[in-house]
Design an enzyme around this catalytic site. Sequence first.
Site, PDB file in Angstrom:
ATOM      1  N   ASP A  95       0.858  -1.187   0.000  1.00  0.00           N
ATOM      2  CA  ASP A  95       0.000   0.000   0.000  1.00  0.00           C
ATOM      3  C   ASP A  95       0.893   1.234   0.000  1.00  0.00           C
ATOM      4  O   ASP A  95       2.076   1.169   0.345  1.00  0.00           O
ATOM      5  CB  ASP A  95      -0.908   0.016   1.228  1.00  0.00           C
ATOM      6  N   SER A  96       0.312   2.369  -0.342  1.00  0.00           N
ATOM      7  CA  SER A  96       1.063   3.623  -0.344  1.00  0.00           C
ATOM      8  C   SER A  96       1.387   4.098   1.069  1.00  0.00           C
ATOM      9  O   SER A  96       2.240   4.963   1.254  1.00  0.00           O
ATOM     10  CB  SER A  96       0.259   4.711  -1.067  1.00  0.00           C
ATOM     11  N   TYR A 141       0.066   8.615  -2.979  1.00  0.00           N
ATOM     12  CA  TYR A 141       0.261   8.302  -4.392  1.00  0.00           C
ATOM     13  C   TYR A 141      -0.732   9.031  -5.285  1.00  0.00           C
ATOM     14  O   TYR A 141      -0.513   9.165  -6.479  1.00  0.00           O
ATOM     15  CB  TYR A 141       0.068   6.796  -4.628  1.00  0.00           C
ATOM     16  N   GLY A 142      -1.841   9.456  -4.714  1.00  0.00           N
ATOM     17  CA  GLY A 142      -2.967   9.944  -5.508  1.00  0.00           C
ATOM     18  C   GLY A 142      -2.677  11.077  -6.464  1.00  0.00           C
ATOM     19  O   GLY A 142      -3.285  11.163  -7.527  1.00  0.00           O
ATOM     20  N   CYS A 176      -3.700  -0.687  -2.439  1.00  0.00           N
ATOM     21  CA  CYS A 176      -3.865   0.730  -2.784  1.00  0.00           C
ATOM     22  C   CYS A 176      -4.669   0.846  -4.073  1.00  0.00           C
ATOM     23  O   CYS A 176      -4.301   0.261  -5.093  1.00  0.00           O
ATOM     24  CB  CYS A 176      -2.492   1.365  -2.954  1.00  0.00           C
ATOM     25  N   THR A 220      -5.046   3.503  -5.999  1.00  0.00           N
ATOM     26  CA  THR A 220      -4.273   4.235  -7.000  1.00  0.00           C
ATOM     27  C   THR A 220      -3.271   3.311  -7.677  1.00  0.00           C
ATOM     28  O   THR A 220      -3.118   3.323  -8.906  1.00  0.00           O
ATOM     29  CB  THR A 220      -3.526   5.421  -6.358  1.00  0.00           C
ATOM     30  N   GLU A 257      -2.827   9.434   7.355  1.00  0.00           N
ATOM     31  CA  GLU A 257      -1.381   9.274   7.481  1.00  0.00           C
ATOM     32  C   GLU A 257      -0.821  10.100   8.643  1.00  0.00           C
ATOM     33  O   GLU A 257       0.173   9.729   9.263  1.00  0.00           O
ATOM     34  CB  GLU A 257      -0.684   9.673   6.179  1.00  0.00           C
ATOM     35  N   CYS A 270     -10.500   4.003  -1.655  1.00  0.00           N
ATOM     36  CA  CYS A 270      -9.144   4.148  -1.143  1.00  0.00           C
ATOM     37  C   CYS A 270      -9.118   3.416   0.185  1.00  0.00           C
ATOM     38  O   CYS A 270     -10.027   3.586   1.007  1.00  0.00           O
ATOM     39  CB  CYS A 270      -8.777   5.620  -0.948  1.00  0.00           C
ATOM     40  N   THR A 271      -8.100   2.596   0.397  1.00  0.00           N
ATOM     41  CA  THR A 271      -8.091   1.784   1.616  1.00  0.00           C
ATOM     42  C   THR A 271      -7.795   2.597   2.877  1.00  0.00           C
ATOM     43  O   THR A 271      -7.918   2.072   3.983  1.00  0.00           O
ATOM     44  CB  THR A 271      -7.078   0.628   1.492  1.00  0.00           C
ATOM     45  N   HIS A 272      -7.445   3.875   2.711  1.00  0.00           N
ATOM     46  CA  HIS A 272      -7.329   4.749   3.876  1.00  0.00           C
ATOM     47  C   HIS A 272      -8.714   5.143   4.415  1.00  0.00           C
ATOM     48  O   HIS A 272      -8.875   5.423   5.605  1.00  0.00           O
ATOM     49  CB  HIS A 272      -6.583   6.046   3.516  1.00  0.00           C
TER      50      HIS A 272
END
Length: 278
Positions: free
Chosen positions: A10-11, A42-43, A73, A75, A152, A184-186
């Site tokens: 993942d990012s 990364y987006g 991720c 993206t 993040e 988005c996995t966030h």
Amino acid sequence: MNNLPIGIIDSGVGGLTVLKEAIKQLPQESFYYLGDNARCPYGNRDKNEVIKYTVEMADYLMNKGIKLLIVACNTATAAALDILKKKLPIPVIGVIKPGSLAAIEKTKNKNIGVIGTKGTIDSGLYPFMLKAERDDLNISNLSCPEFVTLVENNEYKTDKAKKIVTKVLAPLESKNIDTLILGCTHYPLLKPFIQVALGSHVKLVDSGKETISDVKKVLDQMSLESTSNLNQNQIKLLTTGNLDSFKSIAEEWLNLHDINVEKVILGSIKGEESKENE
């Protein structure tokens, strides 16, 4: 081969939402998780840059020895999934198709919303996947780059996060959506605020959760299930970024304590860090 770990890339920390679901659904499996926090998000990056970073992460875990790779991720999935599938000798699973199929099953009024990073939304991959299955759907896309930064920075439970989520999602209020893909996995870490902002009538689709259901099927079809007698997961967490920040979020979200996190340096990170310090 069967007892090799499953790799997750993942990012940043967003893919921990996928790992959490994997731990729940696959109790006998072991996992390597690699988050590229040093280069997150990364987006807003160029597609070729995203591909380069994603391939670097995949190669790193391949050298460690894995039997299946999850690109957690969105993206990175949009930019590099097909490349990784051709390059690697193991199954590679992304998060976009499973989330799309789940949304189609849930919608009643055919109005589906998709939120994600700029890279994911600009790729048009979610609308493509959705329309390929049902051409009568109405798709509303919205880029929410601020959400990744909140997660993040470990601010996803704050009043600041609530205000930002409410403001950013306001354009969707007039779209009459009954289903929203968290592209988005966030974003599942912000799920409580997202649900409040859109209302309880909107069903939220966690693409990471749906992805692990696909992973289970692939493990079964290819006879790759672990044959280990271990009764709990073996997990190795890796990050290219700040260890303390990553560990804090990982322990809280995974409900694990005193976990070990290792810092790794991928191919192009040294050069980037040097430029930032000039």
